[in-house]
Design a protein around this motif. Structure first.
Motif, PDB file in Angstrom:
ATOM      1  N   HIS A 216       8.039 -21.473 -13.086  1.00  0.00           N
ATOM      2  CA  HIS A 216       7.298 -22.187 -14.128  1.00  0.00           C
ATOM      3  C   HIS A 216       8.264 -23.039 -14.954  1.00  0.00           C
ATOM      4  N   HIS A 217       7.777 -23.676 -15.998  1.00  0.00           N
ATOM      5  CA  HIS A 217       8.641 -24.391 -16.940  1.00  0.00           C
ATOM      6  C   HIS A 217       7.830 -24.648 -18.208  1.00  0.00           C
ATOM      7  N   GLU A 218       8.379 -25.407 -19.115  1.00  0.00           N
ATOM      8  CA  GLU A 218       7.838 -25.509 -20.463  1.00  0.00           C
ATOM      9  C   GLU A 218       6.423 -26.075 -20.557  1.00  0.00           C
ATOM     10  N   ARG A 219       5.951 -26.790 -19.555  1.00  0.00           N
ATOM     11  CA  ARG A 219       4.610 -27.397 -19.663  1.00  0.00           C
ATOM     12  C   ARG A 219       3.497 -26.380 -19.866  1.00  0.00           C
ATOM     13  N   CYS A 220       3.644 -25.180 -19.311  1.00  0.00           N
ATOM     14  CA  CYS A 220       2.553 -24.211 -19.399  1.00  0.00           C
ATOM     15  C   CYS A 220       2.407 -23.625 -20.793  1.00  0.00           C
ATOM     16  N   GLY A 221       3.446 -23.735 -21.620  1.00  0.00           N
ATOM     17  CA  GLY A 221       3.347 -23.257 -22.986  1.00  0.00           C
ATOM     18  C   GLY A 221       3.853 -21.850 -23.215  1.00  0.00           C
ATOM     19  N   HIS A 222       4.190 -21.127 -22.148  1.00  0.00           N
ATOM     20  CA  HIS A 222       4.747 -19.775 -22.347  1.00  0.00           C
ATOM     21  C   HIS A 222       5.991 -19.548 -21.483  1.00  0.00           C
ATOM     22  N   ALA A 223       6.583 -20.638 -21.000  1.00  0.00           N
ATOM     23  CA  ALA A 223       7.869 -20.572 -20.303  1.00  0.00           C
ATOM     24  C   ALA A 223       8.846 -21.495 -21.035  1.00  0.00           C
ATOM     25  N   VAL A 224      10.121 -21.294 -20.783  1.00  0.00           N
ATOM     26  CA  VAL A 224      11.133 -22.126 -21.438  1.00  0.00           C
ATOM     27  C   VAL A 224      11.924 -22.878 -20.383  1.00  0.00           C
ATOM     28  N   GLY A 225      12.396 -24.059 -20.752  1.00  0.00           N
ATOM     29  CA  GLY A 225      13.242 -24.841 -19.859  1.00  0.00           C
ATOM     30  C   GLY A 225      12.473 -25.902 -19.103  1.00  0.00           C
ATOM     31  N   THR A 226      13.209 -26.882 -18.623  1.00  0.00           N
ATOM     32  CA  THR A 226      12.639 -27.992 -17.865  1.00  0.00           C
ATOM     33  C   THR A 226      12.633 -27.665 -16.373  1.00  0.00           C
ATOM     34  N   ILE A 227      11.948 -28.487 -15.603  1.00  0.00           N
ATOM     35  CA  ILE A 227      11.965 -28.313 -14.148  1.00  0.00           C
ATOM     36  C   ILE A 227      13.397 -28.401 -13.630  1.00  0.00           C
ATOM     37  N   ARG A 228      14.148 -29.342 -14.162  1.00  0.00           N
ATOM     38  CA  ARG A 228      15.547 -29.491 -13.748  1.00  0.00           C
ATOM     39  C   ARG A 228      16.341 -28.206 -13.990  1.00  0.00           C
ATOM     40  N   ASP A 229      16.064 -27.527 -15.097  1.00  0.00           N
ATOM     41  CA  ASP A 229      16.769 -26.277 -15.396  1.00  0.00           C
ATOM     42  C   ASP A 229      16.541 -25.242 -14.301  1.00  0.00           C
ATOM     43  N   TYR A 230      15.312 -25.189 -13.793  1.00  0.00           N
ATOM     44  CA  TYR A 230      14.993 -24.196 -12.758  1.00  0.00           C
ATOM     45  C   TYR A 230      15.619 -24.590 -11.417  1.00  0.00           C
ATOM     46  N   ILE A 231      15.661 -25.866 -11.129  1.00  0.00           N
ATOM     47  CA  ILE A 231      16.310 -26.322  -9.896  1.00  0.00           C
ATOM     48  C   ILE A 231      17.805 -26.015  -9.942  1.00  0.00           C
ATOM     49  N   GLU A 232      18.426 -26.301 -11.064  1.00  0.00           N
ATOM     50  CA  GLU A 232      19.855 -26.010 -11.215  1.00  0.00           C
ATOM     51  C   GLU A 232      20.109 -24.507 -11.113  1.00  0.00           C
ATOM     52  N   ALA A 233      19.214 -23.711 -11.670  1.00  0.00           N
ATOM     53  CA  ALA A 233      19.355 -22.255 -11.560  1.00  0.00           C
ATOM     54  C   ALA A 233      19.240 -21.820 -10.109  1.00  0.00           C
ATOM     55  N   GLY A 234      18.352 -22.460  -9.355  1.00  0.00           N
ATOM     56  CA  GLY A 234      18.218 -22.145  -7.936  1.00  0.00           C
ATOM     57  C   GLY A 234      19.491 -22.439  -7.171  1.00  0.00           C
ATOM     58  N   ILE A 235      20.109 -23.568  -7.468  1.00  0.00           N
ATOM     59  CA  ILE A 235      21.376 -23.914  -6.821  1.00  0.00           C
ATOM     60  C   ILE A 235      22.440 -22.873  -7.162  1.00  0.00           C
ATOM     61  N   ALA A 236      22.496 -22.492  -8.431  1.00  0.00           N
ATOM     62  CA  ALA A 236      23.489 -21.504  -8.873  1.00  0.00           C
ATOM     63  C   ALA A 236      23.277 -20.151  -8.202  1.00  0.00           C
TER      64      ALA A 236
END
Length: 268
Positions: free
Chosen positions: A8-28
């Motif tokens: 998820h990401h911040e658009r839903c209203g109950h998650a934090v971070g951007t889509i890019r943040d989750y992609i970068e976390a996936g790479i990490a």
């Protein structure tokens, strides 16, 4: 190959971070594939944003899709970014949702039941004062909705199929054949259920679904996939290795992910 199809990401209203943040976390975390699957808007509502703390606004949906597609291209060669969405399932509004989704190039759609009998599945008060028979009826109502979602043809994946135990662990002890009937249907239709590791963040602990359901899923030939259901970037890929080990212990030999709505099998 490591993948996580439920983020998820911040658009839903109950998650934090951007889509890019989750992609970068996936790479990490060493993922080769990450699926972005934020909560669908309430498309049948007259208001643009029916519940701001639960799902994105209808006016945000195209921007959501466009952003994922843009990032898919930007990260090509580093990680495969898939376009998904976690869709609520309301039988009475299925055609409304279906017509919206047909407009976009989704790699997969996760169908999740969050409301059963008009009440959140996570509302522990729903169980107060119920007789044993009424508890069985509530569980059967929930699995009837999941079975209907499987038959709808809208989804490649069914999300957290025993999440009603999240804040009511005794849910798993309610005896009914509805779980087997639902799994049999899912197996016959050929879609997948996810092993969703967000259950560890709820009162029940552990993953969705519990091991006995996974054992029955194997019996009925149900395909399985992985989703962290991350609402913070730090949970991307959470417990991936542990889930892989447990699935092999149960007897699974492969799990799946979806690209352009086509199933791809990955050996465990």
């Amino acid at each position: 190959m490591k993948f996580d199809l439920h983020t998820h990401h911040e658009r839903c209203g109950h998650a934090v971070g951007t889509i890019r943040d989750y992609i970068e976390a996936g790479i990490a975390r060493g993922l080769q594939v990450i699926g972005i699957s934020d909560h669908s808007p309430y498309f049948a509502s007259e208001s643009d944003r029916e519940q701001p703390g639960i799902a994105m606004a209808k006016s945000e949906f195209k921007r959501y899709v466009d952003e994922v597609l843009k990032l898919k291209e930007e990260y090509r060669g580093r990680i495969e970014v898939l376009l998904g969405v976690e869709s609520d399932f309301f039988p009475e509004h299925a055609d409304v949702y279906r017509k919206v989704y047909e407009q976009y190039p989704f790699d997969y759609i996760i169908g999740s039941v969050h409301l059963s009998g008009g009440v959140s599945i996570f509302n522990k008060k729903r169980w107060n004062g119920l007789t044993d028979r009424q508890k069985v009826e509530q569980k059967e109502l929930y699995y009837d909705l999941i079975e209907q979602s499987a038959r709808s043809g809208m989804f490649q994946i069914l999300g957290h199929i025993d999440a009603m135990r999240g804040f009511y662990p005794a849910f798993s002890d309610i005896q009914t054949d509805a779980v087997d009937r639902t799994l049999k249907t899912i197996g016959e239709i050929g879609i997948a259920i996810e092993i969703n590791t967000s259950g560890k963040t709820k009162d029940c602990g552990g993953w969705y679904p519990i091991d006995p359901i996974l054992e029955r899923a194997l019996h009925y030939g149900v395909n399985v996939t992985f989703g962290s259901d991350a609402h913070v970037p730090g949970r991307v890929g959470d417990d991936w290795e542990e889930v892989a080990v447990r699935l092999k212990e149960i007897g699974f030999r492969e799990w799946v992910y979806f690209k352009e709505k086509q199933m791809h099998k990955v050996p465990l």
